[in-house]
Design an enzyme around this catalytic site. Structure first.
Site, PDB file in Angstrom:
ATOM      1  N   GLU A   1       6.833   0.735   0.345  1.00 59.46           N
ATOM      2  CA  GLU A   1       6.141   2.036   0.413  1.00 59.46           C
ATOM      3  C   GLU A   1       5.726   3.300   1.935  1.00 59.46           C
ATOM      4  O   GLU A   1       6.028   2.545   2.642  1.00 59.46           O
ATOM      5  CB  GLU A   1       4.211   1.933  -0.388  1.00 59.46           C
ATOM      6  CG  GLU A   1       3.948   2.857  -0.707  1.00 59.46           C
ATOM      7  CD  GLU A   1       2.291   1.743  -1.410  1.00 59.46           C
ATOM      8  OE1 GLU A   1       1.084   2.241  -0.580  1.00 59.46           O
ATOM      9  OE2 GLU A   1       2.418   0.447  -1.595  1.00 59.46           O
TER      10      GLU A   1
ATOM     11  N   ASP B   1       3.786   6.111   2.833  1.00 53.89           N
ATOM     12  CA  ASP B   1       2.109   6.418   2.112  1.00 53.89           C
ATOM     13  C   ASP B   1       1.812   8.062   3.009  1.00 53.89           C
ATOM     14  O   ASP B   1       1.879   7.972   4.635  1.00 53.89           O
ATOM     15  CB  ASP B   1       1.198   5.614   2.270  1.00 53.89           C
ATOM     16  CG  ASP B   1       0.885   4.814   1.260  1.00 53.89           C
ATOM     17  OD1 ASP B   1       2.125   4.133   0.171  1.00 53.89           O
ATOM     18  OD2 ASP B   1       0.402   3.576   1.234  1.00 53.89           O
TER      19      ASP B   1
ATOM     20  N   GLU C   1      -1.741   9.586   2.312  1.00 56.31           N
ATOM     21  CA  GLU C   1      -3.413  10.138   1.653  1.00 56.31           C
ATOM     22  C   GLU C   1      -4.029  10.650   2.382  1.00 56.31           C
ATOM     23  O   GLU C   1      -4.320  10.655   3.350  1.00 56.31           O
ATOM     24  CB  GLU C   1      -4.032   8.074   1.790  1.00 56.31           C
ATOM     25  CG  GLU C   1      -2.813   7.661   0.679  1.00 56.31           C
ATOM     26  CD  GLU C   1      -3.625   6.239   0.341  1.00 56.31           C
ATOM     27  OE1 GLU C   1      -4.047   5.507  -0.585  1.00 56.31           O
ATOM     28  OE2 GLU C   1      -4.566   5.031   2.059  1.00 56.31           O
TER      29      GLU C   1
END
Length: 246
Positions: free
Chosen positions: A108, A110, A112
């Site tokens: 993953e 990311d 955010e």
């Protein structure tokens, strides 16, 4: 013409031709149509694709958030998306935008965006998971208002490095250090995901500031998704001074 001059001329022509091919290759990008490229996967109608497919919105209300995922998987390349984040009092909300594979040993990459009180800066949280293990977080303060206009957030992923960019400014680089035993995501294709949800138990000031649901619905907007083929290129990481690290 002497043989040495001929050789130099030929070499220059070959180098120039390769350069033009690389430029063309790098600038090849698929323009978005959200109807064709993405599925809204949850939210009970709170995620919407507008018009001819050039805009997508996610919303969060008192009941639920919403999310979408790409129809295709990607293994290396550059992903660009323009986002306009939740305006006003966005405390407790999280807009997640990330690449991920599936399973307990997933990889993953990311972005955010952690909301905040009106007038306070968003926190940009980044992380990299490899084989199901993360804990590679870095956070940054946004140096502009990400709610007043669209801004481009990019992931440049090659077998050698992962670079996070904001409006073409590199803010973080995660290099492949497998030679010294650090795992690197390079074997699992990933889909692109995004979601808008409430995480007020931790998102803003460690959970001290809660989501004001009286202000719902909260909305984030997306446009101009692009995918570029993988070209290993030098990115000027010296521009990082534009970001203030948390």
């Amino acid at each position: 013409m002497s043989s040495s001059l001929y050789t130099q001329s030929t070499s220059s022509l070959i180098i120039f031709s390769i350069y033009l091919l690389l430029v063309a290759y790098y600038n090849t990008a698929s323009a978005t149509n959200f109807y064709n490229d993405f599925d809204i996967t949850w939210g009970g109608g709170r995620g919407k694709i507008a018009g001819t497919g050039d805009m997508l919105t996610l919303s969060l209300d008192r009941v639920s958030g919403s999310g979408f995922q790409s129809k295709k998987e990607y293994l290396f390349g550059r992903i660009d998306m323009e986002l306009k984040l939740v305006p006003g009092n966005s405390a407790g909300t999280v807009t997640a935008y990330y690449l991920s594979s599936q399973g307990t040993n997933h990889d993953e990459i990311d972005f955010e965006f952690l909301g905040n009180l009106t007038g306070e800066p968003y926190t940009l949280h980044t992380n990299v998971y490899t084989q199901g293990k993360g804990e590679r977080e870095q956070q940054f303060r946004m140096w502009f208002d990400p709610t007043s206009n669209f801004h481009t957030y990019s992931i440049h992923w090659t077998p050698r490095t992962i670079v996070f960019l904001v409006d073409d400014t590199p803010i973080r680089e995660f290099k492949n250090r497998e030679a010294i035993g650090v795992p690197f995501p390079k074997n699992q294709p990933m889909r692109l995901y995004s979601s808008l949800w409430s995480a007020d138990e931790w998102a803003t000031r460690g959970g001290l500031v809660k989501t004001d649901r009286a202000r719902a619905p909260f909305m984030a907007s997306y446009r101009n998704f692009k995918v570029k083929p993988s070209v290993i290129s030098h990115l000027n990481m010296t521009r990082k001074e534009k970001i203030r690290r948390v």
